[in-house]
Scaffold this active site. Structure first.
Site, mmCIF file in Angstrom:
data_model
loop_
_atom_site.group_PDB
_atom_site.id
_atom_site.type_symbol
_atom_site.label_atom_id
_atom_site.label_comp_id
_atom_site.label_asym_id
_atom_site.label_seq_id
_atom_site.Cartn_x
_atom_site.Cartn_y
_atom_site.Cartn_z
ATOM 1 C CG ASP A 176 -19.274 20.644 3.435
ATOM 2 O OD1 ASP A 176 -18.780 21.613 2.716
ATOM 3 O OD2 ASP A 176 -20.459 20.083 3.168
ATOM 4 C CG HIS A 191 -18.159 24.137 0.163
ATOM 5 N ND1 HIS A 191 -18.542 23.061 -0.096
ATOM 6 C CD2 HIS A 191 -17.246 24.384 -0.813
ATOM 7 C CE1 HIS A 191 -18.438 22.580 -1.386
ATOM 8 N NE2 HIS A 191 -17.410 23.561 -1.827
ATOM 9 C CD GLU A 243 -22.627 25.992 1.384
ATOM 10 O OE1 GLU A 243 -21.767 25.145 0.973
ATOM 11 O OE2 GLU A 243 -23.845 25.598 1.519
ATOM 12 C CG HIS A 273 -18.875 18.185 -1.228
ATOM 13 N ND1 HIS A 273 -17.994 17.731 -0.265
ATOM 14 C CD2 HIS A 273 -19.426 19.371 -1.140
ATOM 15 C CE1 HIS A 273 -18.344 18.783 0.842
ATOM 16 N NE2 HIS A 273 -18.978 19.724 0.321
#
Ligand SMILES: C[C@@H](N)C(=O)N[C@H](C)C(=O)O
Ligand SMILES: [Zn+2]
Length: 220
Positions: free
Chosen positions: A140, A200, A197, A133
């Site tokens: 996301d 992500h 996740e 990121h």
């Protein structure tokens, strides 16, 4: 006369490149002009597509920090990430879905703040290494249908537990299919998933890009 017109056009072209340089993350200048630069320039995705949905969680109090840590909910990414996610969204649209963003580029200071709350690399990247990121290469996301309803992915965004993992299978067939669809199309567009996740995704080529801590301008 023709000769002067050509020289004039060349001067304008060179000036327009110059005006993009050194103004990374300035909301008023980034956008389509950045196409003149290489594909690692930071751009605002809204200048390239109107087909996304936004719920930028860290620009609200509705996140695991319980604090609004961005001044506004702009989605900035490197141009190559924008190109790849537009490619993925085009496929989703044909299937009756659209991508909804929860987070895009994230300044390193915010990563440090997150790490101070959740110091677990399964859920927050260690700022000493830097998250993708922070490099403008991670997103996301989830999927919404054409009415804007989120599809069921089994957990909420930033649910930091086993149930959010791609390897967790004690979920309904529908949830497993939804996660699989997201993963398949994202991988086809040049992204890699993150085991713990479901929301992500990292652009494959982003690891070599520099970490940034620049904050973006907000439009009133
Ligand atoms: C905090 C969460 N949304 C996230 O993005 N986690 C990954 C691992 C990251 O910090 O890069
Ligand atoms: Zn993420």
């Amino acid at each position: 006369m023709k000769f002067f017109l050509i020289i004039y056009s060349l001067v304008l072209f060179v000036l327009s490149i110059g005006s993009c340089m050194g103004q990374e993350l300035n909301h008023k200048t980034i956008g389509k002009k950045a196409l003149l630069q290489n594909d690692t320039a930071f751009v605002n995705i809204k200048a390239f597509s109107k087909d996304f949905v936004y719920d930028m969680k860290y620009a609200t109090n509705d996140n695991f920090l319980k604090e609004k840590v961005y001044n506004c909910g702009e989605c900035l990414l490197r141009l190559k990430t924008v190109n790849a996610i537009i490619k993925a969204n085009t496929v989703f649209i044909k299937k009756g879905y659209r991508i909804k963003f929860f987070d895009c580029y994230r300044p390193l200071d915010i990563q440090k703040k997150m790490w101070s709350i959740v110091s677990n690399p399964k859920y927050v990247a260690d700022p000493a290494k830097g998250s993708i990121h922070n490099r403008g290469g991670a997103v996301d996301i989830t999927l919404v249908d054409l009415e804007g309803n989120e599809v069921d992915m089994g957990t909420t965004f930033d649910f930091f537990g086993e149930k959010a993992s791609h390897n967790y299978m004690m979920l309904s067939k529908e949830v497993i299919e939804n996660r699989k669809l997201l993963k398949k199309i994202m991988e086809g567009a040049g992204f890699v998933s993150f085991d713990s996740e479901w929301w992500h995704y990292n652009l494959k080529t982003a690891l070599k890009d520099k970490v940034s801590n620049t904050k973006w301008d907000c439009v009133e």
